[in-house]
Design a protein around this motif. Structure first.
Motif, PDB file in Angstrom:
ATOM      1  N   ILE A  84       0.823  -1.214   0.000  1.00 45.79           N
ATOM      2  CA  ILE A  84       0.000   0.000   0.000  1.00 45.79           C
ATOM      3  C   ILE A  84       0.858   1.266   0.000  1.00 45.79           C
ATOM      4  O   ILE A  84       0.664   2.163  -0.822  1.00 45.79           O
ATOM      5  CB  ILE A  84      -0.950   0.015   1.215  1.00 45.79           C
ATOM      6  CG1 ILE A  84      -1.934  -1.158   1.127  1.00 45.79           C
ATOM      7  CG2 ILE A  84      -1.689   1.352   1.303  1.00 45.79           C
ATOM      8  CD1 ILE A  84      -2.798  -1.332   2.353  1.00 45.79           C
ATOM      9  N   THR A  85       1.813   1.344   0.906  1.00 45.13           N
ATOM     10  CA  THR A  85       2.635   2.550   1.062  1.00 45.13           C
ATOM     11  C   THR A  85       4.102   2.191   0.916  1.00 45.13           C
ATOM     12  O   THR A  85       4.608   1.312   1.623  1.00 45.13           O
ATOM     13  CB  THR A  85       2.411   3.197   2.445  1.00 45.13           C
ATOM     14  OG1 THR A  85       1.023   3.456   2.619  1.00 45.13           O
ATOM     15  CG2 THR A  85       3.203   4.496   2.561  1.00 45.13           C
ATOM     16  N   SER A  86       4.797   2.882   0.007  1.00 44.42           N
ATOM     17  CA  SER A  86       6.197   2.551  -0.263  1.00 44.42           C
ATOM     18  C   SER A  86       7.128   3.209   0.750  1.00 44.42           C
ATOM     19  O   SER A  86       6.790   4.220   1.384  1.00 44.42           O
ATOM     20  CB  SER A  86       6.592   2.996  -1.670  1.00 44.42           C
ATOM     21  OG  SER A  86       6.673   4.409  -1.736  1.00 44.42           O
ATOM     22  N   TYR A  87       8.311   2.657   0.866  1.00 46.10           N
ATOM     23  CA  TYR A  87       9.342   3.225   1.752  1.00 46.10           C
ATOM     24  C   TYR A  87       9.753   4.612   1.263  1.00 46.10           C
ATOM     25  O   TYR A  87      10.060   5.495   2.071  1.00 46.10           O
ATOM     26  CB  TYR A  87      10.546   2.283   1.797  1.00 46.10           C
ATOM     27  CG  TYR A  87      11.628   2.729   2.752  1.00 46.10           C
ATOM     28  CD1 TYR A  87      11.399   2.782   4.124  1.00 46.10           C
ATOM     29  CD2 TYR A  87      12.885   3.095   2.280  1.00 46.10           C
ATOM     30  CE1 TYR A  87      12.392   3.191   5.000  1.00 46.10           C
ATOM     31  CE2 TYR A  87      13.886   3.509   3.155  1.00 46.10           C
ATOM     32  CZ  TYR A  87      13.631   3.549   4.511  1.00 46.10           C
ATOM     33  OH  TYR A  87      14.628   3.962   5.369  1.00 46.10           O
ATOM     34  N   ALA A  88       9.733   4.822  -0.056  1.00 43.21           N
ATOM     35  CA  ALA A  88      10.063   6.140  -0.604  1.00 43.21           C
ATOM     36  C   ALA A  88       9.069   7.192  -0.110  1.00 43.21           C
ATOM     37  O   ALA A  88       9.451   8.338   0.172  1.00 43.21           O
ATOM     38  CB  ALA A  88      10.064   6.085  -2.130  1.00 43.21           C
ATOM     39  N   GLU A  89       7.792   6.818   0.009  1.00 43.72           N
ATOM     40  CA  GLU A  89       6.781   7.742   0.524  1.00 43.72           C
ATOM     41  C   GLU A  89       7.032   8.047   1.995  1.00 43.72           C
ATOM     42  O   GLU A  89       6.831   9.172   2.464  1.00 43.72           O
ATOM     43  CB  GLU A  89       5.388   7.156   0.338  1.00 43.72           C
ATOM     44  CG  GLU A  89       4.940   7.030  -1.117  1.00 43.72           C
ATOM     45  CD  GLU A  89       3.616   6.322  -1.245  1.00 43.72           C
ATOM     46  OE1 GLU A  89       2.598   7.022  -1.427  1.00 43.72           O
ATOM     47  OE2 GLU A  89       3.581   5.078  -1.161  1.00 43.72           O
ATOM     48  N   GLN A  90       7.473   7.043   2.739  1.00 45.00           N
ATOM     49  CA  GLN A  90       7.782   7.251   4.153  1.00 45.00           C
ATOM     50  C   GLN A  90       8.933   8.238   4.313  1.00 45.00           C
ATOM     51  O   GLN A  90       8.871   9.153   5.139  1.00 45.00           O
ATOM     52  CB  GLN A  90       8.150   5.917   4.819  1.00 45.00           C
ATOM     53  CG  GLN A  90       8.599   6.058   6.271  1.00 45.00           C
ATOM     54  CD  GLN A  90       8.924   4.717   6.911  1.00 45.00           C
ATOM     55  OE1 GLN A  90       8.157   3.758   6.788  1.00 45.00           O
ATOM     56  NE2 GLN A  90      10.068   4.635   7.587  1.00 45.00           N
ATOM     57  N   ILE A  91       9.976   8.072   3.510  1.00 46.75           N
ATOM     58  CA  ILE A  91      11.135   8.959   3.583  1.00 46.75           C
ATOM     59  C   ILE A  91      10.750  10.387   3.201  1.00 46.75           C
ATOM     60  O   ILE A  91      11.249  11.361   3.776  1.00 46.75           O
ATOM     61  CB  ILE A  91      12.261   8.452   2.656  1.00 46.75           C
ATOM     62  CG1 ILE A  91      12.800   7.111   3.160  1.00 46.75           C
ATOM     63  CG2 ILE A  91      13.383   9.465   2.551  1.00 46.75           C
ATOM     64  CD1 ILE A  91      13.438   7.170   4.520  1.00 46.75           C
ATOM     65  N   THR A  98       4.024   8.888   8.108  1.00 49.88           N
ATOM     66  CA  THR A  98       3.797   7.852   7.091  1.00 49.88           C
ATOM     67  C   THR A  98       4.630   6.609   7.411  1.00 49.88           C
ATOM     68  O   THR A  98       5.834   6.711   7.672  1.00 49.88           O
ATOM     69  CB  THR A  98       4.172   8.364   5.696  1.00 49.88           C
ATOM     70  OG1 THR A  98       3.339   9.480   5.377  1.00 49.88           O
ATOM     71  CG2 THR A  98       3.984   7.283   4.638  1.00 49.88           C
ATOM     72  N   LYS A  99       3.998   5.459   7.404  1.00 43.77           N
ATOM     73  CA  LYS A  99       4.683   4.196   7.665  1.00 43.77           C
ATOM     74  C   LYS A  99       4.558   3.285   6.444  1.00 43.77           C
ATOM     75  O   LYS A  99       3.455   3.003   5.975  1.00 43.77           O
ATOM     76  CB  LYS A  99       4.102   3.500   8.904  1.00 43.77           C
ATOM     77  CG  LYS A  99       4.233   4.324  10.179  1.00 43.77           C
ATOM     78  CD  LYS A  99       5.684   4.640  10.508  1.00 43.77           C
ATOM     79  CE  LYS A  99       5.796   5.494  11.769  1.00 43.77           C
ATOM     80  NZ  LYS A  99       7.193   5.928  12.016  1.00 43.77           N
ATOM     81  N   ALA A 100       5.692   2.841   5.953  1.00 43.40           N
ATOM     82  CA  ALA A 100       5.713   2.016   4.748  1.00 43.40           C
ATOM     83  C   ALA A 100       5.405   0.565   5.056  1.00 43.40           C
ATOM     84  O   ALA A 100       5.730   0.059   6.135  1.00 43.40           O
ATOM     85  CB  ALA A 100       7.080   2.119   4.082  1.00 43.40           C
ATOM     86  N   ASP A 101       4.794  -0.106   4.085  1.00 44.86           N
ATOM     87  CA  ASP A 101       4.597  -1.547   4.215  1.00 44.86           C
ATOM     88  C   ASP A 101       5.273  -2.306   3.074  1.00 44.86           C
ATOM     89  O   ASP A 101       5.199  -3.529   3.036  1.00 44.86           O
ATOM     90  CB  ASP A 101       3.102  -1.893   4.277  1.00 44.86           C
ATOM     91  CG  ASP A 101       2.420  -1.753   2.930  1.00 44.86           C
ATOM     92  OD1 ASP A 101       2.331  -0.605   2.442  1.00 44.86           O
ATOM     93  OD2 ASP A 101       2.016  -2.777   2.353  1.00 44.86           O
ATOM     94  N   ILE A 124      14.210  -5.362   4.500  1.00 46.26           N
ATOM     95  CA  ILE A 124      13.352  -5.797   5.613  1.00 46.26           C
ATOM     96  C   ILE A 124      13.559  -4.880   6.814  1.00 46.26           C
ATOM     97  O   ILE A 124      12.607  -4.469   7.480  1.00 46.26           O
ATOM     98  CB  ILE A 124      13.645  -7.262   5.981  1.00 46.26           C
ATOM     99  CG1 ILE A 124      13.337  -8.179   4.788  1.00 46.26           C
ATOM    100  CG2 ILE A 124      12.830  -7.689   7.203  1.00 46.26           C
ATOM    101  CD1 ILE A 124      13.796  -9.606   4.980  1.00 46.26           C
ATOM    102  N   ALA A 125      14.819  -4.532   7.078  1.00 43.29           N
ATOM    103  CA  ALA A 125      15.130  -3.646   8.205  1.00 43.29           C
ATOM    104  C   ALA A 125      14.477  -2.284   8.025  1.00 43.29           C
ATOM    105  O   ALA A 125      14.022  -1.663   8.995  1.00 43.29           O
ATOM    106  CB  ALA A 125      16.643  -3.504   8.344  1.00 43.29           C
ATOM    107  N   ALA A 126      14.422  -1.797   6.774  1.00 44.70           N
ATOM    108  CA  ALA A 126      13.822  -0.486   6.499  1.00 44.70           C
ATOM    109  C   ALA A 126      12.332  -0.486   6.840  1.00 44.70           C
ATOM    110  O   ALA A 126      11.777   0.567   7.174  1.00 44.70           O
ATOM    111  CB  ALA A 126      14.023  -0.123   5.030  1.00 44.70           C
ATOM    112  N   LEU A 127      11.682  -1.649   6.780  1.00 42.56           N
ATOM    113  CA  LEU A 127      10.256  -1.755   7.075  1.00 42.56           C
ATOM    114  C   LEU A 127      10.001  -2.118   8.529  1.00 42.56           C
ATOM    115  O   LEU A 127       8.850  -2.273   8.947  1.00 42.56           O
ATOM    116  CB  LEU A 127       9.612  -2.812   6.169  1.00 42.56           C
ATOM    117  CG  LEU A 127       9.724  -2.575   4.659  1.00 42.56           C
ATOM    118  CD1 LEU A 127       9.173  -3.772   3.887  1.00 42.56           C
ATOM    119  CD2 LEU A 127       9.002  -1.293   4.245  1.00 42.56           C
TER     120      LEU A 127
END
Length: 401
Positions: A84-91, A98-101, A124-127
């Motif tokens: 749903i939500t990317s790590y790029a969006e979290q950053i 914002t929390k990435a999944d 995995i660590a980034a999430l």
């Protein structure tokens, strides 16, 4: 006879226009893809210890958009399988809410990629919210899919398509997440350092010198790209700015009085209109020199600058080496270098005018930063570094040897 000739020409023209219309109708039109499959890896039923895994191989079919299309592919990894939500969006969210999944790896253009076990673990660590080894699970299910979009199309797009999802079971390990360091660019030339145009890593602080980060600016977390600046004295003898120590690929020069960037080749030298102090701003994301303007102010000239810290008992007289040694720079040196060996446990350092703490610079960033008057101690981990310092603006760099 003339009438017949004109009629023939008119008929031929009509046929030609009809043919063009037919060609337009028959031209293929890109349509949403309908077929796209991630192949099941041979290791799908194995338990993967990421600390012992060199690489993971993924392959997939080419999507069908109605005719062959060059595509951009992105491997995506999720702990939940929701995507749903990317790590790029979290950053990108400065609020931190914002929390990435899911995590997206770098774009590739072929239907196969090998991901290192370390890169997989880092995703995995980034999430996750691990603070130490004790937080890392002994087993973690992860879900992988491929996202494809025709090359040149923006994301999101109605033409993008995602593959099926493959589930894997892995044993992750603790890794410290760190954004990429800012990507440095360097000056060299007839009025730079010893004037020898040496771009080798060992000539850093002797023949070439790094630009500085811009205090308060943001740099791409993956690539380190962003805006760089140089404040200092330059002469009409000429210089260039290059991207990689030891390589001539990627340079800024001048052509016809205008700045030019070349991936390969040898552009003309950058030449200032007259000897003096200048501020140069460079954007290495768009590969352009934003500006080169006279520096605002007259910097103080110091006969000597020292570096002080735990490593030398906070000495006031451990002088750095003067960088600008060419004759034209006499009386205008503001750049300094030092070979630093940091023992186990690290050290803290500051810069000062030799023999006195009355004028000193400190900071909080590493390996690149902008020191301020009476600033804090700079924490430097164990290692060997070429330290460079610019007393015009307080900028510093610790470049690992």
């Amino acid at each position: 006879m003339k009438a017949l000739t004109y009629s023939a020409i008119a008929l031929a023209a009509a046929a030609l226009f009809a043919a063009c219309d037919d060609d337009r109708d028959d031209n293929p039109v890109i349509a949403p893809a309908s077929e796209f499959a991630l192949n099941t890896p041979t290791y799908v039923n194995q338990f993967l210890d990421l600390g012992q895994t060199d690489s993971l191989d993924f392959s997939w079919s080419q999507p069908s958009w109605g005719f062959p299309v060059v595509a951009d592919y992105t491997v995506e990894l999720s702990k939940s399988g929701d995507f749903i939500t990317s790590y790029a969006e979290q950053i990108a969210d400065e609020s931190g809410e914002t929390k990435a999944d899911y995590y997206q790896f770098d774009v590739v253009n072929s239907c196969r990629v090998k991901l290192g076990g370390y890169d997989f673990d880092k995703a995995i660590a980034a999430l996750s919210s691990w603070e130490g080894d004790e937080d890392v699970p002994a087993e973690q299910d992860v879900y992988v899919r491929i996202m494809a979009v025709p090359k040149g199309k923006s994301v999101p797009s109605d033409l993008q398509i995602c593959s099926n999802v493959v589930k894997l079971s892995v044993r992750p390990y603790y890794v410290v997440l760190k954004n990429a360091d800012p990507e440095m660019w360097y000056l060299l030339g007839s009025c730079i350092g010893d004037g020898k145009w040496d771009n080798k890593p060992e000539a850093l602080g002797v023949s070439n010198f790094p630009m500085s980060i811009v205090s308060g600016s943001k740099y791409d977390s993956k690539t380190g790209k962003g805006t760089l600046v140089f404040n200092g004295y330059l002469t009409t003898e000429g210089f260039k700015i290059f991207s990689t120590l030891g390589s001539w690929d990627g340079q800024f020069g001048m052509d016809g009085g205008a700045f030019v960037f070349v991936d390969k080749g040898n552009p003309g030298n950058i030449v200032v209109p007259s000897n003096g102090y200048y501020t140069i701003k460079l954007d290495n994301q768009s590969n352009e020199i934003i500006s080169m303007e006279p520096y605002a102010g007259t910097p103080a000239v110091y006969p000597s600058i020292s570096i002080s810290g735990d490593f030398n008992g906070w000495a006031k007289d451990d002088a750095m080496t003067q960088f600008n040694t060419v004759a034209s720079m006499e009386g205008h040196n503001h750049l300094w270098s030092y070979n630093l060996e940091v023992p186990a446990g690290g050290t803290k350092v500051k810069f000062l005018t030799t023999g006195s703490w009355n004028t000193n610079w400190g900071g909080s960033e590493f390996p690149y930063g902008v020191g301020v008057s009476e600033g804090g101690n700079i924490s430097v981990p164990e290692g060997a570094y070429i330290v460079t310092f610019n007393d015009v603006d307080g900028s510093y760099a610790f470049t690992a040897k």
